[in-house]
Design a protein around this motif. Structure first.
Motif, PDB file in Angstrom:
ATOM      1  N   UNK A 133       0.829  -1.208   0.000  1.00  0.00           N
ATOM      2  CA  UNK A 133       0.000   0.000   0.000  1.00  0.00           C
ATOM      3  C   UNK A 133       0.861   1.254   0.000  1.00  0.00           C
ATOM      4  N   UNK A 134       1.860   1.266   0.892  1.00  0.00           N
ATOM      5  CA  UNK A 134       2.597   2.506   1.171  1.00  0.00           C
ATOM      6  C   UNK A 134       3.506   2.886   0.027  1.00  0.00           C
ATOM      7  N   UNK A 135       3.740   4.187  -0.082  1.00  0.00           N
ATOM      8  CA  UNK A 135       4.742   4.630  -1.037  1.00  0.00           C
ATOM      9  C   UNK A 135       6.134   4.405  -0.468  1.00  0.00           C
ATOM     10  N   UNK A 136       6.265   4.602   0.840  1.00  0.00           N
ATOM     11  CA  UNK A 136       7.595   4.538   1.461  1.00  0.00           C
ATOM     12  C   UNK A 136       7.901   3.175   2.042  1.00  0.00           C
ATOM     13  N   UNK A 137       9.033   3.105   2.708  1.00  0.00           N
ATOM     14  CA  UNK A 137       9.480   1.824   3.249  1.00  0.00           C
ATOM     15  C   UNK A 137       8.862   1.569   4.618  1.00  0.00           C
ATOM     16  N   UNK A 138       8.816   0.281   4.996  1.00  0.00           N
ATOM     17  CA  UNK A 138       8.312  -0.138   6.296  1.00  0.00           C
ATOM     18  C   UNK A 138       9.496  -0.614   7.113  1.00  0.00           C
ATOM     19  N   UNK A 139       9.630  -0.099   8.334  1.00  0.00           N
ATOM     20  CA  UNK A 139      10.750  -0.537   9.167  1.00  0.00           C
ATOM     21  C   UNK A 139      10.243  -1.003  10.518  1.00  0.00           C
ATOM     22  N   UNK A 140      10.706  -2.193  10.950  1.00  0.00           N
ATOM     23  CA  UNK A 140      10.311  -2.746  12.258  1.00  0.00           C
ATOM     24  C   UNK A 140      11.564  -3.309  12.906  1.00  0.00           C
ATOM     25  N   UNK A 141      12.144  -2.532  13.801  1.00  0.00           N
ATOM     26  CA  UNK A 141      13.335  -3.051  14.495  1.00  0.00           C
ATOM     27  C   UNK A 141      13.208  -2.910  16.005  1.00  0.00           C
ATOM     28  N   UNK A 142      11.977  -2.653  16.487  1.00  0.00           N
ATOM     29  CA  UNK A 142      11.790  -2.621  17.948  1.00  0.00           C
ATOM     30  C   UNK A 142      11.801  -4.045  18.469  1.00  0.00           C
ATOM     31  N   UNK A 143      11.990  -4.171  19.786  1.00  0.00           N
ATOM     32  CA  UNK A 143      11.788  -5.473  20.402  1.00  0.00           C
ATOM     33  C   UNK A 143      10.353  -5.477  20.907  1.00  0.00           C
ATOM     34  N   UNK A 144       9.421  -6.130  20.204  1.00  0.00           N
ATOM     35  CA  UNK A 144       8.009  -6.017  20.564  1.00  0.00           C
ATOM     36  C   UNK A 144       7.716  -6.675  21.906  1.00  0.00           C
ATOM     37  N   UNK A 145       6.640  -6.206  22.529  1.00  0.00           N
ATOM     38  CA  UNK A 145       6.268  -6.738  23.846  1.00  0.00           C
ATOM     39  C   UNK A 145       5.839  -8.196  23.714  1.00  0.00           C
ATOM     40  N   UNK A 146       5.159  -8.544  22.606  1.00  0.00           N
ATOM     41  CA  UNK A 146       4.678  -9.924  22.488  1.00  0.00           C
ATOM     42  C   UNK A 146       5.849 -10.844  22.127  1.00  0.00           C
ATOM     43  N   UNK A 147       5.681 -12.092  22.485  1.00  0.00           N
ATOM     44  CA  UNK A 147       6.730 -13.068  22.278  1.00  0.00           C
ATOM     45  C   UNK A 147       6.650 -13.603  20.847  1.00  0.00           C
ATOM     46  N   UNK A 148       7.723 -13.407  20.100  1.00  0.00           N
ATOM     47  CA  UNK A 148       7.740 -13.873  18.717  1.00  0.00           C
ATOM     48  C   UNK A 148       7.427 -15.374  18.631  1.00  0.00           C
ATOM     49  N   UNK A 149       7.954 -16.145  19.611  1.00  0.00           N
ATOM     50  CA  UNK A 149       7.749 -17.601  19.580  1.00  0.00           C
ATOM     51  C   UNK A 149       6.267 -17.963  19.604  1.00  0.00           C
ATOM     52  N   UNK A 150       5.451 -17.119  20.289  1.00  0.00           N
ATOM     53  CA  UNK A 150       4.029 -17.432  20.391  1.00  0.00           C
ATOM     54  C   UNK A 150       3.283 -17.122  19.102  1.00  0.00           C
ATOM     55  N   UNK A 151       3.916 -16.365  18.225  1.00  0.00           N
ATOM     56  CA  UNK A 151       3.192 -15.902  17.038  1.00  0.00           C
ATOM     57  C   UNK A 151       3.677 -16.526  15.729  1.00  0.00           C
ATOM     58  N   UNK A 152       4.810 -17.198  15.773  1.00  0.00           N
ATOM     59  CA  UNK A 152       5.298 -17.826  14.534  1.00  0.00           C
ATOM     60  C   UNK A 152       4.600 -19.169  14.340  1.00  0.00           C
ATOM     61  N   UNK A 153       4.244 -19.483  13.099  1.00  0.00           N
ATOM     62  CA  UNK A 153       3.637 -20.800  12.872  1.00  0.00           C
ATOM     63  C   UNK A 153       4.701 -21.884  12.996  1.00  0.00           C
ATOM     64  N   UNK A 154       4.226 -23.118  13.228  1.00  0.00           N
ATOM     65  CA  UNK A 154       5.177 -24.219  13.215  1.00  0.00           C
ATOM     66  C   UNK A 154       5.656 -24.445  11.793  1.00  0.00           C
ATOM     67  N   UNK A 155       6.785 -25.141  11.697  1.00  0.00           N
ATOM     68  CA  UNK A 155       7.326 -25.436  10.381  1.00  0.00           C
ATOM     69  C   UNK A 155       6.249 -26.097   9.531  1.00  0.00           C
ATOM     70  N   UNK A 156       6.062 -25.604   8.313  1.00  0.00           N
ATOM     71  CA  UNK A 156       4.970 -26.082   7.480  1.00  0.00           C
ATOM     72  C   UNK A 156       5.280 -27.448   6.866  1.00  0.00           C
ATOM     73  N   UNK A 157       6.458 -27.553   6.272  1.00  0.00           N
ATOM     74  CA  UNK A 157       6.788 -28.769   5.530  1.00  0.00           C
ATOM     75  C   UNK A 157       7.577 -29.719   6.420  1.00  0.00           C
ATOM     76  N   UNK A 158       7.586 -31.043   6.088  1.00  0.00           N
ATOM     77  CA  UNK A 158       8.464 -31.955   6.815  1.00  0.00           C
ATOM     78  C   UNK A 158       9.895 -31.424   6.764  1.00  0.00           C
TER      79      UNK A 158
END
Ligand code: 5AD
Ligand code: SF4
Length: 463
Positions: A133-158
């Motif tokens: 959507x945006x014309x400009x770049x998106x940057x995300x380098x904060x350490x978010x409060x939520x735990x990344x481990x809780x939000x990543x899906x499990x490995x999809x393929x064997x």
């Protein structure tokens, strides 16, 4: 809902091509896989070449040398490719250079669409939508409060016969020379229940060997299913009991976190392989103190002695840095002596590289490059000798090999010993995924050649 609406809701999105370039450690390899997994529901499928890709992710490493320069030169190449192609290519920079130098990347390479640090990979789909959507770049380098481990899906393929499973990330140790505490943030552990569930699923899909990954994997402290807190040894005991899991490993460890229970686990668990990557960095107490390692060379020797009491066939691997600020000839000799005392059939060695923002980078008494270079060559010659000797000592032994892949020559298959040496034999592809006894017949520096014992039809006719 109308039929048309229902159909639109269930139609798979058009296939988009995703190319991921991965530099650096096993953690980055694992993260690249997870980034591909979070993008799969958006219709992205991995391709092996960047040409024609709809999205390219450059997963970067900041640990040594000219990390940023390497990134800018690769981005320049990708930009040219993007300019030459018809479809729009989303260009993302991930990993530790993105974390440490995100703003600089956008200033010097404003054509980049997304810059994301290692803690934000679970937000990638949302960033892709914003970038579209945006014309400009998106940057995300904060350490978010939520735990990344809780939000990543499990490995999809064997995951294959051997696979990595990240259980811990980040580092609180602050070694003088290292950027990891700044780029990966504080130590974080995944819960025992999620690790066990993922391991079970991997084994059910055919994985026979799991390597637990973490920047400080033996600092893992997880919430157990009963609410108590487990250490790594307890987790290993649980994982070793999964039927069908033949081999377990963990990497990378810090000597300070080798507790009694973990040392004992090496004696108790046959599935825990007798090979441990336990970086010591230096054999000089003065330099270990300057490095903020918080242990001495003799502490390390004592840990190794206890590990070998628990598991006599244990082999060690390590990382070494030569030329840390203040390192004298005597300090270097202490490192050589530690290597002679412990012996390392495999090891990684590096010339110290100043990392901006780390304490050692501003320290007095930087070691001249030619001195550090000479020390590195001397140290590597000793390590090479030890590796050759270890491999040569395997000739004539029968060693269990876990077969993982077809060999280079037709009719060959390849696998690994418990000590991670690569082995090639003549044998049927049907043995891939199984562990077989192999008589080792020849040793090269980086691999072994042998003969299957339990498969007489495979024996050489001339024998
Ligand atoms: N210079 C050289 N080597 C380094 N390492 C980490 N930071 C530096 C640096 N600034 C090495 C350490 C570590 C491995 C992953 O990389 O040996 O264990
Ligand atoms: Fe870096 Fe030291 Fe942490 Fe390892 S333990 S990641 S070398 S700071």
């Amino acid at each position: 809902m109308t039929d048309a609406g229902r159909a639109a809701g269930t139609t798979a999105p058009a296939l988009k091509r995703l190319h991921v370039i991965t530099w650096g450690c096993q953690m980055n390899v694992y993260d690249s896989g997870r980034m591909a997994d979070v993008l799969a529901p958006l219709g992205y499928a991995p391709v092996s070449e960047p040409e024609g890709a709809d999205m390219v992710i450059l997963n970067t490493c900041h640990i040594r040398d000219k990390a940023a320069e390497k990134v800018f030169s690769e981005l320049g190449r990708l930009r040219k490719m993007r300019d030459a192609q018809d479809n729009r290519m989303i260009l993302a920079v991930a990993g530790c250079v993105a974390q440490a130098e995100g703003k600089e990347i956008l200033a010097r390479a404003p054509y980049v669409d997304i810059v994301l640090g290692p803690q934000t990979y679970h937000r990638l789909p949302e960033m892709v939508a914003r970038a579209a959507r945006a014309g400009g770049a998106v940057i995300e380098t904060d350490f978010p409060a939520e735990d990344k481990f809780d939000h990543l899906p499990e490995a999809a393929a064997p995951q294959g016969v051997t696979a990595f499973l990240t259980i811990q990330e980040g580092c609180d140790k602050f070694c003088s020379f290292c950027v990891v505490p700044y780029t990966r943030g504080a130590e974080q552990s995944r819960s025992a229940a999620t690790v066990i569930a993922e391991a079970r699923r991997m084994v059910a899909q055919g994985t026979a060997e799991i390597s637990l990954l973490g920047q400080n994997v033996n600092a893992w402290r997880g919430t157990a299913p009963d609410g108590s807190t487990w250490g790594l040894a307890r987790l290993l005991r649980e994982l070793a009991a999964i039927p069908g899991l033949k081999r377990l490993r963990y990497t990378t460890s810090h000597p300070r976190d080798m507790d009694d229970d973990l040392i004992a686990a090496h004696g108790d668990l046959p599935a825990l392989m007798p090979f441990l990557h336990l970086p010591v960095q230096s054999g000089s107490d003065r330099i270990l103190a300057a490095m903020n390692r918080k242990h001495t060379a003799d502490d390390y020797r004592a840990i190794v002695r206890r590990l070998r009491e628990a598991r006599p066939d244990l082999a060690l691997s390590s990382d070494f840095i030569v030329g840390h600020p203040g390192e004298t000839e005597a300090d270097f000799e202490a490192t050589m002596q530690l290597i002679r005392d412990v012996t390392f059939p495999m090891a990684y060695s590096f010339k110290y590289s100043p990392r901006p923002g780390t304490p050692a980078a501003g320290a007095p008494m930087q070691v001249p490059d030619d001195v550090a270079h000479r020390r590195l060559l001397t140290l590597q010659a000793l390590l090479r000798e030890q590796q050759d000797r270890f491999n040569a000592n395997c000739v004539g032994l029968t060693i269990p090999v876990l077969f993982t892949n077809p060999g280079r020559d037709p009719g060959q298959i390849g696998g690994r010993t418990p000590w991670l040496q690569a082995v090639h034999v003549t044998g049927p592809q049907s043995l891939i995924g199984t562990e077989q006894p192999v008589l080792i017949e020849a040793a090269m520096t980086n691999s072994l050649a042998g003969r299957l014992l339990d498969h007489p039809s495979q024996e050489r006719r001339s024998a």
